[in-house]
Design an enzyme around this catalytic site. Structure first.
Site, short mmCIF file in Angstrom:
data_model
loop_
_atom_site.label_atom_id
_atom_site.label_comp_id
_atom_site.label_asym_id
_atom_site.label_seq_id
_atom_site.Cartn_x
_atom_site.Cartn_y
_atom_site.Cartn_z
CB SER A 195 -0.92 -0.31 1.12
OG SER A 195 -1.98 -1.00 1.07
CE LYS A 204 -4.60 1.72 -1.02
NZ LYS A 204 -3.87 0.39 -0.71
CB SER A 220 -4.94 1.70 3.35
OG SER A 220 -3.97 1.32 2.64
CE LYS A 227 -1.71 4.20 2.62
NZ LYS A 227 -1.73 3.08 3.68
#
Length: 394
Positions: free
Chosen positions: A65, A68, A131, A234
Site C-alpha cells: 500500500s 497509494k 488505505s 503511509k
C-alpha cells in the site's frame, strides 16, 4: 586565465575566534547507525536531501500500500492543476466494490458501494487515511478511464520525480510481479508529497476517517507518538511485501523522511522506523549557515556603469551536519567567469564550496546580488584598453 579565479578561503563567522575561546574541545562523535531489521531502508534529511542511513535502498521490493502514495500524488496534482475538484462526484463501478471484484476481498477498504456517487475528496481521504483499495480503483477509473491507463500516469510521474527503480501496475499495491519500488524511491516520493502538495500531505496526519457511519483508524501508529513529531506518511502490507512504513517527522526545524520496507510485523515496522528517526534527530541537525543575500566577494566589473559587483548566494543554503560540527564549517569560492556587463541579478559567476574538515559537503552557485547596466561606448573602450594591459601583465 584570470588570477582572481583561484580559491579563496572564507570563514563568514563560522569559525571566528573559536580557538581563542576554547582551549580544549571535546571530540564530536557520531555513533554508527542502529541495526534495522528490514529488507531495505533509508533515512533522509528532507530539506537537504542528504541520506543519513541506508541499506539495500535501491533493491527492488514489493511496495504494497505504499503504492497509494503515488496514487495520492497523481490525484493531488490533478486537483492542484485544476483538472478536477474535491467536489466532483465519482460513479463507483463494479471494479471498485468488494461484492463484484473478488480481488478486493480481505484487503483494506473504504467500503464504497457500487453504482453510488462519492465526492472525489472523500475518496482521497479514503485512500490516504484508511488505505482503501476500492477508493483507489474508483479514483483511477475516474481520472484515466481504466486502471491500466492510470498506472501509465503513475509511471510517468515516477519518471518525472526521478524514481528510476519503480514500476507501477495498479493504483492500490496488491502484489504483481511487475509492480515494484525501492526504499530510495519511496523517500523521493514522500519528499515530493511534502514539497509539492502541502494540502494533500496534511491529510496524512489524520488519525481516523469515517465514511457511511464506519470509523476506521490510520494504521500509522507513529502519529500517536507525541514525542516523535510524526505527521505522515503511509503503511503497507501484503504477504510478499511484508510490513512497510514510510514516515516523516519534524523536530527542532529538522524534517526527516524514513522508509522501512519488509519487516516481520506491524510492531517491527513501527519500532524500526522510530529507531531511524530518533537516531537522525539525536545525532544530526539541519543548519543554514548562509542566508539569501550573503556576500562572498566583491569583484571588478568590466564594461559596466558600476566598478564593483557583490557576489554571493540568493537561495537558502542548508546542509546536514553531525551535531556540534557547525563551528567547523568553512566556505571557499571559485570564480569561473569574469563579471562583464550587462549583468542581471542571479547571473552565475562561480561556485561556493562548503567544507567540513577539508571535505566538500555542499556546493552552491556564486551569483550576482544586483544588476549592473552596460556602460557607454567611451567607458567600454577604456575598459578594453585596461583589460588588454591587464592580460599582458598577468
Amino acid at each position: 586565465m584570470l588570477q582572481h579565479t583561484t580559491l579563496r578561503s572564507l570563514t563568514a563567522g563560522l569559525v571566528a575566534l573559536a580557538t581563542s575561546c576554547i582551549a580544549f574541545a571535546a571530540p564530536v562523535v557520531t555513533p554508527d547507525p542502529p541495526k534495522v531489521n528490514a529488507k531495505g531502508y533509508v533515512l533522509v534529511d528532507y530539506l537537504t536531501g542528504r541520506t543519513l542511513v541506508q541499506h539495500n535502498a535501491d533493491e527492488r521490493l514489493a511496495p504494497a500500500s505504499l503504492t497509494k502514495m503515488m496514487t495520492s500524488y497523481v490525484l493531488g496534482t490533478e486537483i492542484k492543476n485544476g483538472n478536477v475538484t474535491e467536489q466532483d462526484m465519482v460513479k463507483i463501478g463494479p471494479n471498485a466494490s468488494l461484492y463484484t471484484n473478488a480481488e478486493l476481498r480481505g484487503s483494506s477498504l473504504m467500503f464504497v458501494q457500487v453504482d453510488t456517487e462519492v465526492p472525489l475528496g472523500e475518496l482521497n481521504r479514503g485512500i490516504i487515511v484508511v488505505s482503501g483499495n476500492d477508493a483507489c480503483i474508483a479514483v483511477a477509473e475516474h481520472l484515466a478511464g481504466t486502471e491500466d491507463a492510470f498506472a501509465d500516469m503513475m509511471n510517468a510521474y515516477a519518471d518525472h520525480l526521478g524514481m528510476t527503480g519503480s514500476h507501477f501496475m495498479n493504483s492500490h499495491g496488491l502484489d504483481h510481479p511487475e509492480h515494484y519500488t525501492t526504499a530510495h524511491d519511496m523517500a523521493t516520493l514522500g519528499a515530493a508529497l511534502i514539497r509539492d502538495l502541502p494540502e494533500e500531505y496534511a491529510i496524512y496526519a489524520d488519525k481516523s476517517y469515517t465514511w457511511d457511519g464506519r470509523e476506521q483508524f490510520n494504521r500509522n501508529a507513529l502519529l500517536w507518538d507525541k514525542d516523535l513529531g510524526a505527521d505522515g506518511i503511509k503503511t503497507g502490507h501484503t504477504n510478499e511485501a511484508g510490513y512497510s512504513l514510510v514516515s516523516s517527522a519534524v523536530k527542532d526545524d529538522m524534517r526527516l523522511v524514513a522508509v522501512v520496507m519488509g519487516t516481520d510485523s506491524t510492531r517491527a515496522r513501527n519500532a524500526e522506523s522510530r529507531k531511524l528517526l530518533q537516531y537522525g534527530f539525536r545525532f544530526f541537525e539541519t543548519v543554514v549557515p548562509y542566508e539569501p543575500g550573503t556576500v562572498f566577494a566583491e569583484e571588478r566589473v568590466w564594461f559596466g556603469t558600476q566598478e564593483k559587483i557583490e557576489l554571493g548566494v540568493l537561495e537558502t543554503v542548508a546542509t546536514t551536519l553531525p551535531k556540534g560540527q557547525r563551528k567547523n564549517l568553512k566556505a571557499d569560492f571559485e570564480l569561473t567567469s569574469r563579471p562583464e556587463a550587462p549583468i542581471a541579478k542571479g547571473d552565475q559567476f562561480g561556485v561556493v564550496h562548503v567544507t567540513l574538515d577539508g571535505e566538500d559537503i555542499a556546493t552552491y552557485p556564486l551569483v550576482a546580488l544586483h544588476d549592473v547596466e552596460e556602460a557607454g561606448w567611451f567607458s567600454k573602450l577604456i575598459d578594453h584598453i585596461l583589460l588588454f594591459i591587464h592580460n599582458l601583465t598577468n
